[in-house]
Design an enzyme around this catalytic site. Structure first.
Site, short mmCIF file in Angstrom:
data_model
loop_
_atom_site.label_atom_id
_atom_site.label_comp_id
_atom_site.label_asym_id
_atom_site.label_seq_id
_atom_site.Cartn_x
_atom_site.Cartn_y
_atom_site.Cartn_z
N GLN A 291 0.87 -1.32 -0.21
CA GLN A 291 -0.10 0.04 0.06
C GLN A 291 0.81 1.14 0.00
O GLN A 291 0.43 2.30 0.03
CB GLN A 291 -0.96 0.06 1.16
CG GLN A 291 -1.88 -1.16 1.61
CD GLN A 291 -2.54 -1.23 2.70
OE1 GLN A 291 -3.38 -0.53 3.19
NE2 GLN A 291 -1.69 -2.21 3.57
N THR B 161 0.69 -2.76 8.70
CA THR B 161 -0.53 -2.26 8.35
C THR B 161 -1.60 -2.19 9.42
O THR B 161 -1.80 -3.40 10.02
CB THR B 161 -0.87 -2.72 6.90
OG1 THR B 161 -2.25 -2.01 6.66
CG2 THR B 161 -1.40 -4.24 6.46
N SER B 162 -2.47 -1.19 9.50
CA SER B 162 -3.46 -1.23 10.62
C SER B 162 -4.71 -1.77 10.20
O SER B 162 -5.62 -2.20 11.01
CB SER B 162 -3.90 0.09 10.86
OG SER B 162 -4.43 0.89 9.68
N GLU C 29 1.57 -3.80 16.88
CA GLU C 29 0.71 -4.02 17.76
C GLU C 29 -0.39 -4.61 16.90
O GLU C 29 -0.59 -4.73 15.96
CB GLU C 29 0.27 -3.02 18.41
CG GLU C 29 -0.37 -1.94 17.27
CD GLU C 29 -0.43 -0.24 18.06
OE1 GLU C 29 -0.23 -0.29 18.94
OE2 GLU C 29 -1.30 0.30 16.97
N CYS D 82 1.57 18.65 -19.60
CA CYS D 82 1.30 17.08 -19.78
C CYS D 82 2.39 17.05 -21.21
O CYS D 82 2.25 17.23 -22.20
CB CYS D 82 0.39 16.45 -20.01
SG CYS D 82 0.41 14.89 -20.59
N ASN E 246 3.45 -6.91 12.86
CA ASN E 246 3.09 -5.67 13.14
C ASN E 246 3.47 -5.20 14.59
O ASN E 246 3.90 -6.06 15.51
CB ASN E 246 1.25 -5.18 13.27
CG ASN E 246 1.13 -4.05 12.51
OD1 ASN E 246 1.72 -3.46 11.84
ND2 ASN E 246 0.04 -3.46 13.11
N HIS F 41 -1.54 1.12 -4.16
CA HIS F 41 -2.01 2.52 -3.91
C HIS F 41 -1.07 3.52 -4.61
O HIS F 41 -1.13 4.67 -4.44
CB HIS F 41 -1.99 2.92 -2.40
CG HIS F 41 -3.06 2.15 -1.78
ND1 HIS F 41 -2.92 2.19 -0.24
CD2 HIS F 41 -4.32 1.51 -1.88
CE1 HIS F 41 -4.23 1.81 0.09
NE2 HIS F 41 -4.80 1.33 -1.05
N CYS G 85 -0.10 15.08 -23.72
CA CYS G 85 -0.96 15.58 -24.73
C CYS G 85 -0.73 17.15 -24.59
O CYS G 85 -1.73 17.96 -25.18
CB CYS G 85 -2.51 15.35 -24.05
SG CYS G 85 -2.90 16.01 -22.31
P1 OAD Z 1 -1.56 2.90 9.11
O1 OAD Z 1 -0.85 4.34 9.83
O2 OAD Z 1 -2.91 2.77 9.23
O3 OAD Z 1 -0.96 1.78 9.90
C1 OAD Z 1 0.48 1.52 10.28
C2 OAD Z 1 0.59 0.10 11.02
O4 OAD Z 1 1.96 -0.04 11.45
C3 OAD Z 1 -0.07 0.42 12.49
O5 OAD Z 1 -0.80 -0.72 12.64
C4 OAD Z 1 1.17 0.56 13.38
O6 OAD Z 1 0.87 -0.29 14.70
C5 OAD Z 1 2.10 -0.20 12.50
N1 OAD Z 1 3.44 0.15 12.74
C6 OAD Z 1 3.93 1.42 13.03
N2 OAD Z 1 5.38 1.43 13.10
C7 OAD Z 1 5.68 0.06 12.94
C8 OAD Z 1 7.09 -0.68 13.09
N3 OAD Z 1 8.02 -0.05 13.09
N4 OAD Z 1 7.02 -2.01 12.62
C9 OAD Z 1 5.88 -2.50 12.46
N5 OAD Z 1 4.76 -2.09 12.50
C10 OAD Z 1 4.48 -0.87 12.56
O7 OAD Z 1 -0.93 2.90 7.73
P2 OAD Z 1 -1.26 1.84 6.52
O8 OAD Z 1 -2.01 0.55 7.22
O9 OAD Z 1 -0.37 1.72 5.51
O10 OAD Z 1 -3.89 5.16 1.75
O11 OAD Z 1 -2.54 2.68 5.88
C11 OAD Z 1 -3.12 2.32 4.72
C12 OAD Z 1 -3.44 3.23 3.78
O12 OAD Z 1 -4.21 4.13 4.50
C13 OAD Z 1 -2.27 3.94 3.15
O13 OAD Z 1 -2.02 3.37 2.06
C14 OAD Z 1 -2.94 5.37 2.95
C15 OAD Z 1 -3.67 5.55 4.37
O14 OAD Z 1 -4.57 6.35 4.32
C16 OAD Z 1 -4.10 6.22 0.99
O15 OAD Z 1 -3.54 7.29 1.06
C17 OAD Z 1 -5.10 6.08 0.01
#
Ligand code: OAD
Length: 238
Positions: free
Chosen positions: A94, A180-181, A207, A139, A205, A112, A142
């Site tokens: 992502q 990822t959360s 947590e 661009c 993760n 993404h 175009c």
């Molecule tokens: P989040 O900020 O929602 O989640 C990050 C996750 O990484 C959390 O669960 C943290 O606990 C974990 N985390 C933080 N530091 C860490 C570390 N050192 N090691 C392991 N885990 C760690 O980010 P994403 O899940 O990536 O989309 O968010 C998903 C999408 O939401 C992104 O791609 C973006 C965002 O809005 C768009 O912009 C469309």
């Protein structure tokens, strides 16, 4: 652990956190400082393109100053190690940074989008882009002025490579989610997709994520520690 040879991994911003790239929903995350509706939606871009450009310009400018960390490297080495034994790793990220490719990952799907690409909103042309974007850019394809946008997927837009991702999960013998959360769909639904197909799922993760209960295995800690340790186990079991 039974040997897994065909693995699909989904990564999120937690994988890049220790490289100095911010996460989104953590206490000091990007969405604590910015309203995502203003900077990460088509409506926000239509209303204030200069603000959206400056948000992504700032993030693009930071990329040359950050480096892949031990988690990115471990996933690239795992891909090579699995391939050497006739296996396959599909990495779905992502993240819009380029740290997985700089670490050496090859079979990589940026669902993404990518910060280092720009797209024309009129003709759809996509090309590598390292400079700042602004409403003055013409661009190159175009020659329209003002329609160039970051090649990132905004809320309300369709993520890329969904068909390929679901097909890879259906062929996998292990699905893994790292950093990822589990808050943003459809990526957050991949674990249910995997489990529905009988594919076991591992969460790595800091947590427990929103989907933690759906995983069959979990390791909690910083990605630079848990991802290399887990990857070593996978390679040792081959
Ligand atoms: P989040 O900020 O929602 O989640 C990050 C996750 O990484 C959390 O669960 C943290 O606990 C974990 N985390 C933080 N530091 C860490 C570390 N050192 N090691 C392991 N885990 C760690 O980010 P994403 O899940 O990536 O989309 O968010 C998903 C999408 O939401 C992104 O791609 C973006 C965002 O809005 C768009 O912009 C469309």
């Amino acid at each position: 652990m039974s040997a897994a040879k065909n693995i699909v991994i989904l990564t999120g911003s937690g994988v890049s956190a220790e490289s100095g790239v911010g996460t989104f929903r953590d206490k000091d995350g990007i969405w604590a400082r910015y309203d995502y509706r203003e900077v990460a939606t088509p409506e926000g871009f239509a209303k204030n393109p200069a603000l959206v450009h400056s948000f992504y310009n700032e993030r693009r400018r930071r990329l040359p100053g950050v480096s892949p960390n031990a988690a990115h490297v471990a996933l690239a080495e795992l891909e090579a190690g699995l391939a050497a034994k006739g296996g396959r790793l599909t990495l779905i990220t992502q993240n819009v940074d380029d740290l997985h490719e700089r670490a050496g990952s090859k079979n990589l799907l940026h669902m993404h989008g990518e910060l280092l690409k720009a797209q024309c909103g009129v003709c759809g042309d996509v090309r590598d882009w390292r400079e700042d974007l602004s409403t003055d850019i013409v661009c190159p394809a175009c020659e329209r002025t003002g329609a160039m946008r970051p090649y990132v997927v905004w809320f309300g837009e369709m993520p890329r490579f969904l068909e390929e991702s679901v097909a890879a999960i259906a062929r996998a013998d292990l699905f893994v989610s790292i950093g990822t959360s589990g808050a943003v769909y459809p990526a957050a639904g991949f674990v249910s997709e995997a489990r529905g197909l009988g594919v076991p799922a591992t969460e790595l993760n800091l947590e427990p994520s929103a989907n933690a209960l759906l995983f069959t295995d979990s390791r909690y800690g910083p990605a630079t520690e848990v991802a290399p340790a887990w990857a070593r186990e996978i390679l040792a079991a081959l």
